[in-house]
Design an enzyme around this catalytic site. Structure first.
Site, PDB file in Angstrom:
ATOM      1  N   LEU A 105      41.682  47.969  52.947  1.00 17.27           N
ATOM      2  CA  LEU A 105      40.918  48.830  52.538  1.00 17.27           C
ATOM      3  C   LEU A 105      39.608  48.509  51.632  1.00 17.27           C
ATOM      4  CD1 LEU A 105      43.956  50.777  50.571  1.00 17.27           C
ATOM      5  CD2 LEU A 105      42.228  51.657  52.543  1.00 17.27           C
ATOM      6  N   GLU A 107      37.348  45.125  49.217  1.00 20.04           N
ATOM      7  CA  GLU A 107      37.673  43.729  48.673  1.00 20.04           C
ATOM      8  C   GLU A 107      36.797  43.911  47.394  1.00 20.04           C
ATOM      9  OE1 GLU A 107      36.150  40.502  51.008  1.00 20.04           O
ATOM     10  OE2 GLU A 107      36.908  39.109  49.809  1.00 20.04           O
ATOM     11  N   GLY A 108      37.159  42.955  46.341  1.00 16.76           N
ATOM     12  CA  GLY A 108      36.395  42.903  45.231  1.00 16.76           C
ATOM     13  C   GLY A 108      35.970  41.424  44.994  1.00 16.76           C
ATOM     14  N   GLY A 109      35.801  41.143  43.814  1.00 14.01           N
ATOM     15  CA  GLY A 109      35.356  39.833  43.621  1.00 14.01           C
ATOM     16  C   GLY A 109      36.691  39.014  43.434  1.00 14.01           C
ATOM     17  N   PHE A 110      37.613  39.654  43.284  1.00 14.97           N
ATOM     18  CA  PHE A 110      39.062  38.846  42.837  1.00 14.97           C
ATOM     19  C   PHE A 110      40.388  39.424  43.729  1.00 14.97           C
ATOM     20  CE2 PHE A 110      42.476  37.611  39.718  1.00 14.97           C
ATOM     21  CZ  PHE A 110      41.880  36.376  39.529  1.00 14.97           C
ATOM     22  N   ARG A 112      41.870  41.749  47.192  1.00 13.77           N
ATOM     23  CA  ARG A 112      41.719  42.446  48.182  1.00 13.77           C
ATOM     24  C   ARG A 112      42.910  43.711  48.224  1.00 13.77           C
ATOM     25  NH1 ARG A 112      40.667  37.946  53.022  1.00 13.77           N
ATOM     26  NH2 ARG A 112      38.517  37.588  52.475  1.00 13.77           N
ATOM     27  N   ASP A 221      33.371  48.470  32.720  1.00 18.55           N
ATOM     28  CA  ASP A 221      32.859  48.079  34.153  1.00 18.55           C
ATOM     29  C   ASP A 221      32.832  49.408  34.847  1.00 18.55           C
ATOM     30  OD1 ASP A 221      31.896  46.253  35.790  1.00 18.55           O
ATOM     31  OD2 ASP A 221      33.862  45.612  36.643  1.00 18.55           O
TER      32      ASP A 221
HETATM   33  P1  ADP Z   1      38.425  43.609  42.109  1.00 16.86           P
HETATM   34  O1  ADP Z   1      39.415  43.738  40.810  1.00 16.86           O
HETATM   35  O2  ADP Z   1      38.599  42.553  42.653  1.00 16.86           O
HETATM   36  O3  ADP Z   1      37.136  43.955  41.604  1.00 16.86           O
HETATM   37  P2  ADP Z   1      38.978  46.485  42.812  1.00 16.86           P
HETATM   38  O4  ADP Z   1      39.707  47.006  42.130  1.00 16.86           O
HETATM   39  O5  ADP Z   1      37.388  46.576  42.684  1.00 16.86           O
HETATM   40  O6  ADP Z   1      39.256  44.629  42.881  1.00 16.86           O
HETATM   41  O7  ADP Z   1      39.222  46.686  44.360  1.00 16.86           O
HETATM   42  C1  ADP Z   1      38.729  45.985  45.361  1.00 16.86           C
HETATM   43  C2  ADP Z   1      38.385  47.158  46.457  1.00 16.86           C
HETATM   44  O8  ADP Z   1      39.424  47.593  46.781  1.00 16.86           O
HETATM   45  C3  ADP Z   1      37.521  48.217  46.010  1.00 16.86           C
HETATM   46  O9  ADP Z   1      36.237  47.868  46.098  1.00 16.86           O
HETATM   47  C4  ADP Z   1      37.999  49.519  46.988  1.00 16.86           C
HETATM   48  O10 ADP Z   1      37.246  49.396  48.185  1.00 16.86           O
HETATM   49  C5  ADP Z   1      39.409  49.097  47.306  1.00 16.86           C
HETATM   50  N1  ADP Z   1      40.372  49.756  46.443  1.00 16.86           N
HETATM   51  C6  ADP Z   1      40.785  49.592  45.170  1.00 16.86           C
HETATM   52  N2  ADP Z   1      41.606  50.445  44.662  1.00 16.86           N
HETATM   53  C7  ADP Z   1      41.786  51.415  45.654  1.00 16.86           C
HETATM   54  C8  ADP Z   1      42.609  52.539  45.835  1.00 16.86           C
HETATM   55  N3  ADP Z   1      43.226  52.932  44.662  1.00 16.86           N
HETATM   56  N4  ADP Z   1      42.501  53.307  46.818  1.00 16.86           N
HETATM   57  C9  ADP Z   1      41.854  52.781  47.913  1.00 16.86           C
HETATM   58  N5  ADP Z   1      41.069  51.582  47.923  1.00 16.86           N
HETATM   59  C10 ADP Z   1      40.973  50.857  46.923  1.00 16.86           C
END
Ligand code: ADP
Length: 684
Positions: A105, A107-110, A112, A221
């Site tokens: 779906l 990826e963030g910094g921490f 997937r 954030d």
């Molecule tokens: P991190 O803590 O690494 O920043 P995120 O919470 O931002 O992680 O999640 C990383 C990515 O995963 C998001 O940018 C998004 O693309 C996807 N994502 C996160 N949560 C959801 C969700 N509930 N439904 C669909 N995609 C999601």
């Protein structure tokens, strides 16, 4: 959980280190934590499609510390999320539940994120954190904190936490799926978003943040990339990696420096000594609103240090080629106030005029790609209904104004402890009293009910509504003080009715005042008023009745109703006292309108009177008095020697002072007035 949430200097050792981290450690400075959502920091760069990996160009510059380190941001960085390997096709929890992994779906910094399907076919999002990236206690604590906070939340506009479990390599946080991506992707496609759509978004966001703040949770954030669309296109706030619970107590603050550069509030950049609180989320709302309406965040720059410098000076503008409404600008300007205390609170935001514009009943899926048609044609009435419904769905309860009597005990108590009003002011008590008011026509006494609006052209509105409108007008004038006078509509400037004497005897009876028409009133502690008209055998009673609202009853002094006799004696007592002991504030004027005092507030600097005609009079300690009338458009000065002059407020703001007699610290006084009115406007 976020890589950002780890103070680098305390991680010993954490692999892999990037150049920003190394610099931060070497220089022993506090960095802004590394950022998960690189996409938003390099707003205009395209997100890569290779399974969420970002190019080196995309990742550059995001780990910059607050202290300028210009050379350090150039090298390619690795994200901790790259340690997260694709989970097996079936993930079995310790309690024996099976989840089938689906597509990737994001990826963030921490972390997937992958789709996961349970045995009933229900689809979730699984935020997947590699155990390899959790190398020490601190990181573990932060992940557990994210889970704990997120798990405790349940709100229509917050991504629902479903479950969490782990296998040998990953920790999985199972979340409600948001298949329509985030506001960031929407903006990327659309470039700019229309005001009606953003209004709808804002209400959902405000609803979620109101809920968070009511539970003392700071998100810290908030950004477009962390606000997702559910299948019905409702917004859901996600990613609680930097969230924190503020301990109760008035003055509690957080000191960790964290956030995403474009969205960081100035007080966070102020360093660890300053501390921050709920207002950082309010600031982020302002950034998001600006970004959606204009197309990019207000402080956007290639160099993170430049972003910080701009934030610290709130240096941004509204580009002429991207016009937005005056009301939108006003709200953004307030949200992006440098001083956190000047930002509207979460409850105040939705009171802004901007929300009175066209308001849709939902977000359409087509919005993901283009501006839906017809939004500007939504009628005022329909918009009001949609606004109310959206607020209700976002959990924002709007209390009905059952009790417009607004002498707030707290106002008096805090500023003048001796005049604490009696218990009878509480709505429960006053109810019985109001029943003494006899309905029209049912009485043999010589009294006449007066329709306030027609007879005295005085509108009894909710006080805080009047305050809000006046405050808005005063603000607006401040912003337009550089415009040409001849392009503006100026108010007529006759001198207003003023309070020329007053006695505060509220610890026994009430507050008495004499107007410059020589009418004498007493605002009794039960909140009703008696006004004795000068040169008349009539007196007026201003009474609040639960069913009928405000009523003004005209009575004859020759045949006063029994229950008014005692009160009339009190009025006479005050009248005598004022005549023999007090000098007038201003010379007499003929009565042009009947005016009552509705509320007064005493502070160490001034006494503030709020009148039924919507005027505000401020008597300052230095014996200068200022009255704001015409809904904030006109201003009157009464000098200590009773010289009186009224002008359009814009004129005084432009000149910096009154033309004939100088008012000491004139603009400061106007600012104090504006602030006092603002405070009243936003009091529930
Ligand atoms: P991190 O803590 O690494 O920043 P995120 O919470 O931002 O992680 O999640 C990383 C990515 O995963 C998001 O940018 C998004 O693309 C996807 N994502 C996160 N949560 C959801 C969700 N509930 N439904 C669909 N995609 C999601």
């Amino acid at each position: 959980m976020s890589a950002r949430s780890q103070p680098f200097h305390s991680i010993q050792p954490l692999q892999p280190l990037n150049s920003g981290q190394l610099n931060a450690r070497v220089n022993n400075i506090t960095p802004v934590k590394p950022l998960r959502n690189y996409k938003e920091n390099q707003y205009d760069l395209k997100q890569s499609t290779d399974g969420g990996k970002l190019s080196s160009a995309t990742a550059s510059g995001v780990n910059a510390p607050i202290v300028s380190q210009p050379q350090q941001q150039k090298k390619k960085k690795e994200k901790l999320s790259t340690l997260c390997k694709t989970p097996p096709s079936i993930v079995r929890t310790r309690t024996g539940r099976d989840y089938r992994r689906g597509t990737f779906l994001g990826e963030g910094g921490f972390a997937r994120c992958f789709q996961m399907k349970d045995s009933s076919g229900k689809i979730y999002a699984a935020k997947t954190v590699a155990k390899a990236s959790i190398k020490n206690e601190k990181t573990k604590t932060k992940l557990l904190s994210e889970i704990k906070i997120h798990k405790s939340l349940k709100h229509a506009n917050i991504v629902n936490f479903v479950d969490c479990f782990e296998d040998d390599v990953n920790v999985y946080i199972l979340l409600e799926i948001c298949p329509n991506q985030s506001l960031m992707e929407l903006l990327k496609t659309r470039k700019r978003v229309s005001e009606p759509e953003v209004r709808f978004f804002m209400v959902q966001i405000v609803g979620a943040i109101k809920y968070l703040h009511s539970r003392r949770v700071l998100h810290r954030d908030l950004k477009l990339g962390n606000i997702f669309f559910d299948p019905q296109m409702n917004l859901k706030i996600g990613d609680f990696g930097l969230a924190s619970v503020l301990p109760s107590g008035n003055d509690s603050r957080k000191y960790t420096i964290c956030g995403t550069p474009n969205y960081i509030a100035p007080e966070v950049l102020g360093g660890k000594s300053v501390g921050h609180s709920f207002e950082v989320d309010i600031w982020a709302i302002g950034i998001m609103m600006y970004a959606l309406l204009i197309g990019k965040p207000p402080f956007q720059a290639k160099d993170v240090q430049v972003i910080y410098e701009r934030i610290k000076k709130t240096e941004y503008s509204f580009p002429i080629d991207k016009p937005i409404s005056y009301e939108a600008k006003t709200l953004i300007q307030d949200l992006l106030s440098l001083n956190p205390l000047h930002r509207p609170t979460i409850d105040e935001i939705l009171q802004y005029d901007w929300f009175k514009g066209p308001f849709p009943d939902k977000t359409l899926e087509v919005s993901l790609n283009l501006t839906p048609g017809g939004l500007d044609q939504i009628s005022k009435a329909q918009s009001a209904i949609n606004f109310t419904n959206t607020k209700a769905s976002a959990g924002i309860y709007t209390p009905k104004t059952k009790n417009p009597v607004e002498i707030l005990r707290s106002d008096l108590h805090s500023e003048q402890p001796k005049t604490l009003l009696p218990q009878s002011l509480s709505p429960g008590d006053t109810k019985d009293k109001y029943q003494e008011v006899e309905p029209i026509g049912s009485t043999g006494r010589q009294s006449k009910k007066i329709n306030f609006n027609s007879t005295y052209s005085t509108t009894i509105k909710r006080l805080n509504q009047i305050c809000f409108e006046t405050y808005q007008n005063m603000r607006r004038l401040e912003y337009s003080k550089h415009e040409m006078l001849d392009t503006m509509e100026l108010p007529s400037c006759e001198n207003p009715t003023l309070i020329s004497k007053w006695v505060d005897y509220s610890n026994k009876y009430g507050f008495s005042y004499q107007l410059n028409t020589d009418d004498i009133g007493v605002l009794f502690n039960d909140e009703n008023t008696i006004l004795k008209l000068h040169n008349s055998d009539k007196f007026l009673e201003l009474i609040y009745h639960e069913n009928e609202g405000w009523t003004c009853i005209e009575n004859s002094l020759l045949h006063p109703p029994l229950q008014s006799k005692k009160q009339l004696e009190i009025v006479d007592f005050f009248a005598k006292y004022m005549n023999s002991n007090l000098s007038k504030v201003s010379d007499n004027e003929d009565r042009k309108e009947t005016v009552f005092l509705r509320r007064y507030t005493r502070t160490s600097e001034f006494i503030m009177f709020e009148m039924t005609n919507g005027n505000f009079q401020f008597n300052f300690k230095d014996h200068h008095k200022i009255c704001i009338s015409k809904g904030g458009l006109a201003i009157t000065h009464i000098s200590p020697s009773r010289m009186i002059q009224t002008h359009p407020l814009i004129f005084i703001l432009k000149q910096g002072n009154f033309p004939s007699i100088e008012v000491p610290e004139c603009l400061e006084k106007i600012a104090i007035i504006k602030d006092a009115i603002k405070k009243k406007a936003f009091k529930e």
